[in-house]
Write a protein that holds these residues in place. Sequence first.
Motif, PDB file in Angstrom:
ATOM      1  N   ASP A   1      13.529   5.940   1.888  1.00 31.92           N
ATOM      2  CA  ASP A   1      14.525   6.962   1.273  1.00 31.92           C
ATOM      3  C   ASP A   1      15.726   6.046   0.469  1.00 31.92           C
ATOM      4  OD1 ASP A   1      16.241   5.408   2.947  1.00 31.92           O
ATOM      5  OD2 ASP A   1      16.851   7.423   4.251  1.00 31.92           O
ATOM      6  N   GLY A   2      15.454   4.782   0.204  1.00 30.39           N
ATOM      7  CA  GLY A   2      16.289   3.858  -0.755  1.00 30.39           C
ATOM      8  C   GLY A   2      17.371   3.258   0.119  1.00 30.39           C
ATOM      9  N   SER A   3      17.569   3.637   1.207  1.00 30.56           N
ATOM     10  CA  SER A   3      18.678   2.875   2.016  1.00 30.56           C
ATOM     11  C   SER A   3      18.409   1.545   2.458  1.00 30.56           C
ATOM     12  CB  SER A   3      19.088   3.821   3.404  1.00 30.56           C
ATOM     13  OG  SER A   3      18.102   3.735   4.104  1.00 30.56           O
ATOM     14  N   PRO A   4      19.554   0.649   2.234  1.00 26.71           N
ATOM     15  CA  PRO A   4      19.251  -0.694   2.696  1.00 26.71           C
ATOM     16  C   PRO A   4      18.756  -0.879   4.252  1.00 26.71           C
ATOM     17  CG  PRO A   4      21.318  -0.318   1.671  1.00 26.71           C
ATOM     18  CD  PRO A   4      21.039   0.893   2.024  1.00 26.71           C
ATOM     19  N   ALA A   5      17.947  -1.823   4.407  1.00 29.64           N
ATOM     20  CA  ALA A   5      17.522  -2.174   5.691  1.00 29.64           C
ATOM     21  C   ALA A   5      18.241  -3.229   6.134  1.00 29.64           C
ATOM     22  CB  ALA A   5      15.984  -2.631   5.621  1.00 29.64           C
ATOM     23  N   THR A   6      18.488  -3.018   7.558  1.00 31.27           N
ATOM     24  CA  THR A   6      19.149  -4.110   8.372  1.00 31.27           C
ATOM     25  C   THR A   6      18.273  -4.896   8.955  1.00 31.27           C
ATOM     26  OG1 THR A   6      19.478  -2.680  10.092  1.00 31.27           O
ATOM     27  CG2 THR A   6      21.138  -2.656   8.524  1.00 31.27           C
ATOM     28  N   PRO A   7      18.555  -6.171   9.545  1.00 34.58           N
ATOM     29  CA  PRO A   7      17.634  -7.176  10.142  1.00 34.58           C
ATOM     30  C   PRO A   7      17.078  -6.426  11.467  1.00 34.58           C
ATOM     31  CG  PRO A   7      19.616  -8.303   9.478  1.00 34.58           C
ATOM     32  CD  PRO A   7      20.020  -6.939   9.192  1.00 34.58           C
ATOM     33  N   ASP A   8      17.646  -5.459  12.119  1.00 33.29           N
ATOM     34  CA  ASP A   8      17.341  -4.903  13.251  1.00 33.29           C
ATOM     35  C   ASP A   8      16.880  -3.395  13.105  1.00 33.29           C
ATOM     36  OD1 ASP A   8      19.854  -3.966  12.537  1.00 33.29           O
ATOM     37  OD2 ASP A   8      20.620  -3.423  14.648  1.00 33.29           O
ATOM     38  N   SER A   9      16.376  -2.951  11.878  1.00 34.31           N
ATOM     39  CA  SER A   9      15.934  -1.933  11.518  1.00 34.31           C
ATOM     40  C   SER A   9      14.632  -1.576  12.132  1.00 34.31           C
ATOM     41  CB  SER A   9      15.707  -1.815  10.014  1.00 34.31           C
ATOM     42  OG  SER A   9      15.248  -0.374   9.687  1.00 34.31           O
ATOM     43  N   THR A  10      14.210  -0.459  12.738  1.00 36.80           N
ATOM     44  CA  THR A  10      12.939  -0.288  13.324  1.00 36.80           C
ATOM     45  C   THR A  10      12.307   0.563  12.359  1.00 36.80           C
ATOM     46  OG1 THR A  10      13.900   1.597  14.459  1.00 36.80           O
ATOM     47  CG2 THR A  10      14.067  -0.505  15.653  1.00 36.80           C
TER      48      THR A  10
ATOM     49  N   THR B   1       8.867  -2.342  -4.529  1.00 39.35           N
ATOM     50  CA  THR B   1       7.932  -1.410  -4.224  1.00 39.35           C
ATOM     51  C   THR B   1       8.367  -0.058  -4.134  1.00 39.35           C
ATOM     52  OG1 THR B   1       7.084  -3.430  -2.855  1.00 39.35           O
ATOM     53  CG2 THR B   1       6.450  -1.035  -2.231  1.00 39.35           C
ATOM     54  N   LEU B   2       9.480   0.261  -3.909  1.00 42.08           N
ATOM     55  CA  LEU B   2      10.048   1.468  -3.996  1.00 42.08           C
ATOM     56  C   LEU B   2      10.133   2.005  -5.415  1.00 42.08           C
ATOM     57  CD1 LEU B   2      11.371   3.989  -2.514  1.00 42.08           C
ATOM     58  CD2 LEU B   2      13.645   2.845  -3.057  1.00 42.08           C
ATOM     59  N   GLY B   3      10.299   1.424  -6.333  1.00 43.71           N
ATOM     60  CA  GLY B   3      10.396   1.576  -7.762  1.00 43.71           C
ATOM     61  C   GLY B   3       9.184   1.789  -8.198  1.00 43.71           C
ATOM     62  N   ARG B   4       8.010   1.146  -7.756  1.00 38.97           N
ATOM     63  CA  ARG B   4       6.638   1.168  -8.301  1.00 38.97           C
ATOM     64  C   ARG B   4       6.181   2.689  -7.497  1.00 38.97           C
ATOM     65  NH1 ARG B   4       6.482  -4.283  -7.475  1.00 38.97           N
ATOM     66  NH2 ARG B   4       5.396  -4.135  -5.581  1.00 38.97           N
TER      67      ARG B   4
ATOM     68  N   MET C   1      15.547   8.409 -10.574  1.00 45.13           N
ATOM     69  CA  MET C   1      16.635   7.431 -10.255  1.00 45.13           C
ATOM     70  C   MET C   1      15.961   6.022  -9.570  1.00 45.13           C
ATOM     71  SD  MET C   1      19.715   9.453  -8.520  1.00 45.13           S
ATOM     72  CE  MET C   1      18.967  10.090  -7.214  1.00 45.13           C
ATOM     73  N   ARG C   2      14.877   6.229  -8.989  1.00 40.02           N
ATOM     74  CA  ARG C   2      14.181   4.920  -8.551  1.00 40.02           C
ATOM     75  C   ARG C   2      13.080   4.358  -9.138  1.00 40.02           C
ATOM     76  NH1 ARG C   2      13.696   7.921  -2.596  1.00 40.02           N
ATOM     77  NH2 ARG C   2      15.704   7.901  -1.948  1.00 40.02           N
ATOM     78  N   LYS C   3      12.661   4.769 -10.325  1.00 50.54           N
ATOM     79  CA  LYS C   3      11.251   4.279 -10.948  1.00 50.54           C
ATOM     80  C   LYS C   3      11.656   2.939 -11.764  1.00 50.54           C
ATOM     81  CE  LYS C   3      11.784   7.443 -15.059  1.00 50.54           C
ATOM     82  NZ  LYS C   3      11.101   8.566 -15.695  1.00 50.54           N
ATOM     83  N   ARG C   4      12.889   2.791 -11.966  1.00 50.51           N
ATOM     84  CA  ARG C   4      13.177   1.250 -12.580  1.00 50.51           C
ATOM     85  C   ARG C   4      14.112   0.371 -11.667  1.00 50.51           C
ATOM     86  NH1 ARG C   4      13.076   4.732 -17.194  1.00 50.51           N
ATOM     87  NH2 ARG C   4      14.952   5.685 -16.621  1.00 50.51           N
ATOM     88  N   LEU C   5      13.618   0.671 -10.306  1.00 51.66           N
ATOM     89  CA  LEU C   5      14.182  -0.408  -9.527  1.00 51.66           C
ATOM     90  C   LEU C   5      13.511  -1.648  -9.485  1.00 51.66           C
ATOM     91  CD1 LEU C   5      15.209   1.967  -6.456  1.00 51.66           C
ATOM     92  CD2 LEU C   5      16.774   0.976  -8.132  1.00 51.66           C
ATOM     93  N   TYR C   6      14.170  -2.850  -9.542  1.00 55.94           N
ATOM     94  CA  TYR C   6      13.422  -4.023  -9.292  1.00 55.94           C
ATOM     95  C   TYR C   6      14.129  -4.809  -8.176  1.00 55.94           C
ATOM     96  CZ  TYR C   6      10.600  -3.142 -13.406  1.00 55.94           C
ATOM     97  OH  TYR C   6       9.530  -3.006 -14.318  1.00 55.94           O
ATOM     98  N   GLY C   7      13.636  -5.712  -7.644  1.00 50.82           N
ATOM     99  CA  GLY C   7      14.223  -6.657  -6.704  1.00 50.82           C
ATOM    100  C   GLY C   7      13.551  -6.926  -5.294  1.00 50.82           C
ATOM    101  N   GLU C   8      13.942  -7.854  -4.593  1.00 51.62           N
ATOM    102  CA  GLU C   8      13.376  -8.318  -3.278  1.00 51.62           C
ATOM    103  C   GLU C   8      14.143  -7.836  -2.113  1.00 51.62           C
ATOM    104  OE1 GLU C   8      10.272  -9.622  -3.235  1.00 51.62           O
ATOM    105  OE2 GLU C   8      10.288  -9.045  -5.431  1.00 51.62           O
ATOM    106  N   ASP C   9      15.082  -7.269  -2.274  1.00 48.43           N
ATOM    107  CA  ASP C   9      15.970  -6.670  -0.959  1.00 48.43           C
ATOM    108  C   ASP C   9      14.859  -5.704  -0.426  1.00 48.43           C
ATOM    109  OD1 ASP C   9      18.083  -8.133  -1.752  1.00 48.43           O
ATOM    110  OD2 ASP C   9      19.158  -6.488  -3.081  1.00 48.43           O
TER     111      ASP C   9
END
Length: 195
Positions: free
Chosen positions: A50-59, A67-70, A37-45
């Motif tokens: 684990d693929g979950s979106p990072a928040t500004p306050d993420s530790t 990078t996750l796709g690569r 599912m992840r190998k074709r992911l692209y983007g700067e987000d």
Amino acid sequence: MPRLTTERLALFGTLLATFGELHPLCDHWVQGSKTAMRKRLYGEDLVHADGSPATPDSTRPTMTTSTLGRRAVACHVASYTAVQLGATVAITRAFGYRVTPTALLAGAAINAGTHAAIDRGAVLLWLAGKTGKTGKTGYIEHCKAARVDDDGKATSELTGPGSAWMELDAALHRSIGIAAAAVTTWLTTRPGARR
């Protein structure tokens, strides 16, 4: 028929069958679902491992979607290459034949490098656009796979099983396997290779 010709044809046929028949096994049984599912992911987000979106306050550590796709494609290619190398050595040795290490690595490098490039997606789309007078992008866009969710809602999927993308992907990998088998055979049987 000269002995060397017979040896080369037998080794080429063995390698071609091994590379070609292992491809579906590695893509559908060895590769993990998340990797697929992840190998074709692209983007700067920014996302977590684990693929979950990072928040500004993420530790937790973050990376870009690309990078996750690569990383996912690298994981898939590593498992694919390990299975291919292991099976090639096991099969050829079971028949009393020894493929040289240089030849093994050259064939594996051809299969691994092209597998990574094709599975990321951009190369496949580029080739599809360059093929023939009208290209294959129309085929990819037209022959999608239908998926039905638990609520009965139908959607289409561009890249999964049953799609033109998947068929073109497999055809490329198997065609490249011919070159990998030929190079491996030539490197193993060239004069002075096994001294």
